[in-house]
Design an enzyme around this catalytic site. Structure first.
Site, short mmCIF file in Angstrom:
data_model
loop_
_atom_site.label_atom_id
_atom_site.label_comp_id
_atom_site.label_asym_id
_atom_site.label_seq_id
_atom_site.Cartn_x
_atom_site.Cartn_y
_atom_site.Cartn_z
CD GLU A 113 -21.45 -8.92 -5.22
OE1 GLU A 113 -20.42 -9.21 -5.31
OE2 GLU A 113 -22.20 -9.97 -5.42
CD GLU A 133 -21.17 -11.89 -0.68
OE1 GLU A 133 -21.84 -11.35 -1.47
OE2 GLU A 133 -20.74 -11.33 0.50
#
Length: 255
Positions: A113, A133
């Site tokens: 990200e 994640e």
């Protein structure tokens, strides 16, 4: 001691993650330091290009340090950890100067990200990207399902986020997410930066803003910023300010 260093070499600044023992995983102080460096760089006209990289060859950044968020209550996790990270990554994405993520190693989760918040990316040949994640019971929280969705095909994003697959450098370059793949990505990034530093900084800033308006990155603020910049250079603005100071009615020319 700082784990995010700001290095200046001529017109090129480098924000370097320096936490190799944890594969440059991000914690709160590191996020705050990225934020501070971006604020400082925004004010420096002598800096033309910003690189973001990590120390070592194993990892650019493997995401968020689990110990930094695992004990947070759900509300605090959402309000501070996720939203603060978003705000800081947005600041990097909206930096007026061209930015290059130098992916010196594996780039996972929050690291991916972070890389997505830069304008382009240069990647080490043997590095991989991933969104792991779900493997620890959370979801991408720093634009992994939003900004990355504009930069990557939906099936590839799902392949990482829903199936836990890691993507190799060559494949990701073929999709345009990575500009160059090299054994020494910093050398390539510095060559790109040297050329960018020769371009008009005002032109690159405005062009970056126009592109971001087109893709929806901070669109409302940028539209007003572009309009304000145009008016700031006008005779009407000069006349308006003068008339206000002199307590008279302005005589606008429309120029």
């Amino acid at each position: 001691m700082s784990a995010v260093h700001l290095e200046i070499q001529g017109a090129v600044a480098t924000i370097r993650l320096d936490n190799p023992a944890k594969l440059n995983a991000l914690d709160v102080p590191m996020l705050q330091q990225i934020d501070q460096h971006c604020q400082a760089l925004e004010l420096r006209d002598d800096i033309r290009v910003v690189l973001v990289t990590g120390t070592g060859t194993k990892a650019f950044c493997t995401g968020a340090d689990i110990k930094a968020w695992a004990s947070l209550p759900p509300a605090q996790f959402a309000r501070s950890w996720v939203r603060d990270g978003h705000r800081i990554f947005d600041r990097l994405a909206r930096l007026s100067k061209p930015t290059i993520a130098v992916l010196n190693g594996h780039t996972f989760g929050g690291g991916l990200e972070l890389a997505a918040a830069c304008d382009i990316r240069v990647m080490r040949t043997k590095a991989r990207i991933a969104l792991p994640e779900a493997g620890v019971g959370i979801v991408p929280g720093w634009s992994g399902t939003q900004r990355l969705a504009r930069l990557l095909p939906e099936p590839l994003l799902k392949e990482m986020a829903l199936f836990g697959r890691q993507i190799e450098a060559g494949r990701i370059q073929s999709l345009g997410f990575v500009a160059e793949v090299a054994d020494e990505p910093m050398d390539v990034a510095l060559e790109i930066a040297a050329r960018a530093a020769e371009l008009s900084p005002r032109a690159t800033e405005i062009t970056k803003n126009m592109i971001h308006v087109g893709v929806g990155e901070d669109r409302p603020a940028l539209i007003e910023a572009l309009g304000s910049a145009a008016m700031g250079a006008s005779d009407d603005r000069t006349e308006g300010v003068s008339a206000f100071s002199e307590k008279r009615t302005p005589d606008f020319s429309g120029r």
